[in-house]
Scaffold this active site. Structure first.
Site, PDB file in Angstrom:
ATOM      1  N   HIS A 146      51.147  27.570  52.260  1.00 57.14           N
ATOM      2  CA  HIS A 146      50.770  28.954  51.938  1.00 57.14           C
ATOM      3  C   HIS A 146      51.900  29.658  51.159  1.00 57.14           C
ATOM      4  CE1 HIS A 146      47.980  32.456  53.237  1.00 57.14           C
ATOM      5  NE2 HIS A 146      48.575  32.735  52.087  1.00 57.14           N
ATOM      6  N   ARG A 151      41.952  30.972  50.692  1.00 61.82           N
ATOM      7  CA  ARG A 151      42.007  30.974  52.153  1.00 61.82           C
ATOM      8  C   ARG A 151      41.437  29.659  52.693  1.00 61.82           C
ATOM      9  NH1 ARG A 151      45.222  34.452  51.791  1.00 61.82           N
ATOM     10  NH2 ARG A 151      45.079  36.618  52.493  1.00 61.82           N
TER      11      ARG A 151
HETATM   12  N1  LIG Z   1      47.815  31.394  48.706  1.00 62.89           N
HETATM   13  C1  LIG Z   1      48.463  32.507  48.494  1.00 62.89           C
HETATM   14  O1  LIG Z   1      49.686  32.544  48.505  1.00 62.89           O
HETATM   15  C2  LIG Z   1      47.684  33.783  48.223  1.00 62.89           C
HETATM   16  C3  LIG Z   1      48.377  34.921  47.804  1.00 62.89           C
HETATM   17  C4  LIG Z   1      47.658  36.069  47.520  1.00 62.89           C
HETATM   18  C5  LIG Z   1      46.281  36.067  47.645  1.00 62.89           C
HETATM   19  N2  LIG Z   1      45.636  34.951  48.054  1.00 62.89           N
HETATM   20  C6  LIG Z   1      44.158  34.946  48.162  1.00 62.89           C
HETATM   21  O2  LIG Z   1      43.614  35.186  46.869  1.00 62.89           O
HETATM   22  C7  LIG Z   1      42.485  36.035  47.010  1.00 62.89           C
HETATM   23  C8  LIG Z   1      42.177  36.706  45.694  1.00 62.89           C
HETATM   24  O3  LIG Z   1      43.134  37.709  45.413  1.00 62.89           O
HETATM   25  P1  LIG Z   1      42.916  38.826  44.273  1.00 62.89           P
HETATM   26  O4  LIG Z   1      44.000  39.812  44.437  1.00 62.89           O
HETATM   27  O5  LIG Z   1      42.720  38.165  42.954  1.00 62.89           O
HETATM   28  O6  LIG Z   1      41.515  39.420  44.751  1.00 62.89           O
HETATM   29  P2  LIG Z   1      40.651  40.572  44.102  1.00 62.89           P
HETATM   30  O7  LIG Z   1      41.438  41.263  43.045  1.00 62.89           O
HETATM   31  O8  LIG Z   1      40.078  41.331  45.233  1.00 62.89           O
HETATM   32  O9  LIG Z   1      39.478  39.766  43.348  1.00 62.89           O
HETATM   33  C9  LIG Z   1      38.499  39.045  44.017  1.00 62.89           C
HETATM   34  C10 LIG Z   1      37.581  38.405  42.975  1.00 62.89           C
HETATM   35  O10 LIG Z   1      36.605  37.607  43.656  1.00 62.89           O
HETATM   36  C11 LIG Z   1      35.304  37.963  43.203  1.00 62.89           C
HETATM   37  N3  LIG Z   1      34.316  37.791  44.274  1.00 62.89           N
HETATM   38  C12 LIG Z   1      34.321  38.350  45.510  1.00 62.89           C
HETATM   39  N4  LIG Z   1      33.225  37.978  46.209  1.00 62.89           N
HETATM   40  C13 LIG Z   1      32.517  37.174  45.374  1.00 62.89           C
HETATM   41  C14 LIG Z   1      31.270  36.495  45.494  1.00 62.89           C
HETATM   42  N5  LIG Z   1      30.542  36.561  46.622  1.00 62.89           N
HETATM   43  N6  LIG Z   1      30.836  35.780  44.438  1.00 62.89           N
HETATM   44  C15 LIG Z   1      31.548  35.709  43.287  1.00 62.89           C
HETATM   45  N7  LIG Z   1      32.737  36.336  43.106  1.00 62.89           N
HETATM   46  C16 LIG Z   1      33.211  37.062  44.143  1.00 62.89           C
HETATM   47  C17 LIG Z   1      35.410  39.413  42.797  1.00 62.89           C
HETATM   48  O11 LIG Z   1      34.343  39.721  41.918  1.00 62.89           O
HETATM   49  P3  LIG Z   1      34.184  41.218  41.341  1.00 62.89           P
HETATM   50  O12 LIG Z   1      35.390  41.452  40.464  1.00 62.89           O
HETATM   51  O13 LIG Z   1      32.947  41.154  40.533  1.00 62.89           O
HETATM   52  O14 LIG Z   1      34.141  42.126  42.529  1.00 62.89           O
HETATM   53  C18 LIG Z   1      36.798  39.445  42.149  1.00 62.89           C
HETATM   54  O15 LIG Z   1      36.719  39.013  40.819  1.00 62.89           O
HETATM   55  C19 LIG Z   1      42.884  36.974  48.134  1.00 62.89           C
HETATM   56  O16 LIG Z   1      41.764  37.543  48.773  1.00 62.89           O
HETATM   57  C20 LIG Z   1      43.636  36.041  49.072  1.00 62.89           C
HETATM   58  O17 LIG Z   1      42.742  35.480  50.001  1.00 62.89           O
HETATM   59  C21 LIG Z   1      46.303  33.808  48.345  1.00 62.89           C
END
Ligand SMILES: NC(=O)c1ccc[n+]([C@@H]2O[C@H](COP(=O)([O-])OP(=O)(O)OC[C@H]3O[C@@H](n4cnc5c(N)ncnc54)[C@H](OP(=O)(O)O)[C@@H]3O)[C@@H](O)[C@H]2O)c1
Length: 310
Positions: A273, A225
């Site tokens: 994006h 983000r």
């Molecule tokens: N650019 C694009 O096209 C696109 C597309 C899709 C998503 N995204 C972005 O990618 C992000 C990640 O997606 P996802 O599906 O992989 O998310 P997710 O499955 O919710 O995983 C989030 C990860 O971040 C870790 N995390 C959260 N808060 C943290 C902190 N304070 N310190 C350290 N680690 C932390 C979590 O740790 P734990 O496992 O220990 O909870 C988890 O491993 C989304 O939220 C979105 O913003 C971008």
């Protein structure tokens, strides 16, 4: 029972309404702005809802985010409290992100921006870089997207690190957990990929302090983000050559304003994006399946946690 649909691009709303209607025969699907009987709305399927949009529905039972993150839903100050949120994950999204991360890590690894510059100057300039097993890359966030991307980088041969909140085990990836381990994770890291969710704890995490902890001349890839990055800190770090190059897919304001410095910066690659934009038909099927399961059982595999912010 009505499902309210909203996306910021008006032309897309009707398409989504018709697609979901086809997948959920017998349900009533409608554009948020066409609904008069607000009490009939029990589900909402949204991307970047406008503040107050969801508060109009007193009987709302579930909100579906058209996307993996839920920060765009939580940003609404009038968001009804305690309504569960389902995010949209799945293999399609993960595969797309793995491709994007591999592409841009390899570009930075092989210094393709410099090589393309040489081509433009008709300069036969051979750039020899260390092999991947001598290069440290780090992935911040080890959820669906981060864990799969880290595994892909490890399979390519990179020394791969991953950082998350809780402890993880991923084959071929050295993992670090929690704020106390962040400095060790960053130390020596030459290419950094951000795949964290945007929360109070992670907002502005890509800042001058963090850049200073990476290997000198590191590259940064932000595909999570725009709110994770302090834009001016990146520009200063690039000027100081502390950061060599950056790839940015996400921005504070999208579309990125045409007068923003990132557009024409020679060391920044901007993509709009698109790192992992789910194919709408695939996303629609996932959303319909999650909605059906939620209505039948009160839960589904892609439940997000509004209190932790992801
Ligand atoms: N650019 C694009 O096209 C696109 C597309 C899709 C998503 N995204 C972005 O990618 C992000 C990640 O997606 P996802 O599906 O992989 O998310 P997710 O499955 O919710 O995983 C989030 C990860 O971040 C870790 N995390 C959260 N808060 C943290 C902190 N304070 N310190 C350290 N680690 C932390 C979590 O740790 P734990 O496992 O220990 O909870 C988890 O491993 C989304 O939220 C979105 O913003 C971008």
């Amino acid at each position: 029972m009505t499902v309210a649909v909203y996306l910021p691009v008006k032309e897309k709303i009707q398409w989504w309404v018709e697609m979901l209607q086809g997948l959920l025969p017998g349900w009533t699907i409608a554009s948020i702005d066409d609904i008069e009987d607000v009490a009939s709305v029990k589900q909402a399927v949204v991307w970047r809802p406008r503040p107050g949009d969801l508060a109009r529905f007193p009987n709302l039972e579930v909100i579906v985010s058209i996307g993996a993150g839920i920060d765009h839903v939580l940003a609404d100050p009038d968001l009804p409290k305690d309504v569960p949120i389902i995010r949209t994950a799945g293999d399609d999204l993960t595969q797309r992100m793995r491709e994007y991360v591999a592409l841009h890590v390899l570009r930075h690894h092989r210094d393709m921006p410099r090589q393309l510059l040489a081509q433009a100057e008709k300069d036969w300039h051979a750039i020899v870089v260390p092999v991947a097993p001598n290069r440290i890359v780090g992935v911040m966030g080890l959820g669906n997207l981060g864990a799969a991307s880290a595994k892909t980088l490890s399979d390519l041969g990179f020394i791969t690190r991953g950082w998350s909140k809780s402890t993880k085990t991923i084959e071929g990836v050295e993992t670090f957990a929690g704020a106390d381990a962040l400095d060790r994770f960053l130390s020596g890291c030459e290419i950094l990929v951000n795949l964290l969710p945007l929360t109070d704890a992670t907002k502005g995490i890509l800042n001058a302090d963090l850049f200073g902890k990476l290997a000198p001349g590191a590259c940064v890839i932000n595909c999570a983000r725009g709110g994770h990055l302090v834009d001016d800190d990146l520009l200063l770090a690039l000027e100081a050559r502390q950061i060599k190059q950056a790839t940015l897919d996400v921005f504070h304001q999208e579309p990125l304003p045409t007068d923003h410095a990132f557009w024409s910066h020679p060391a920044i690659t901007v993509t709009p994006h698109v790192a992992s934009q789910i194919d709408a038909a695939t996303g629609g099927r996932l959303i319909a399946s999650n909605l059906k399961e939620f209505v039948e059982t009160g839960t589904c595999p892609d439940m997000a946690d509004a209190d932790r912010g992801y």
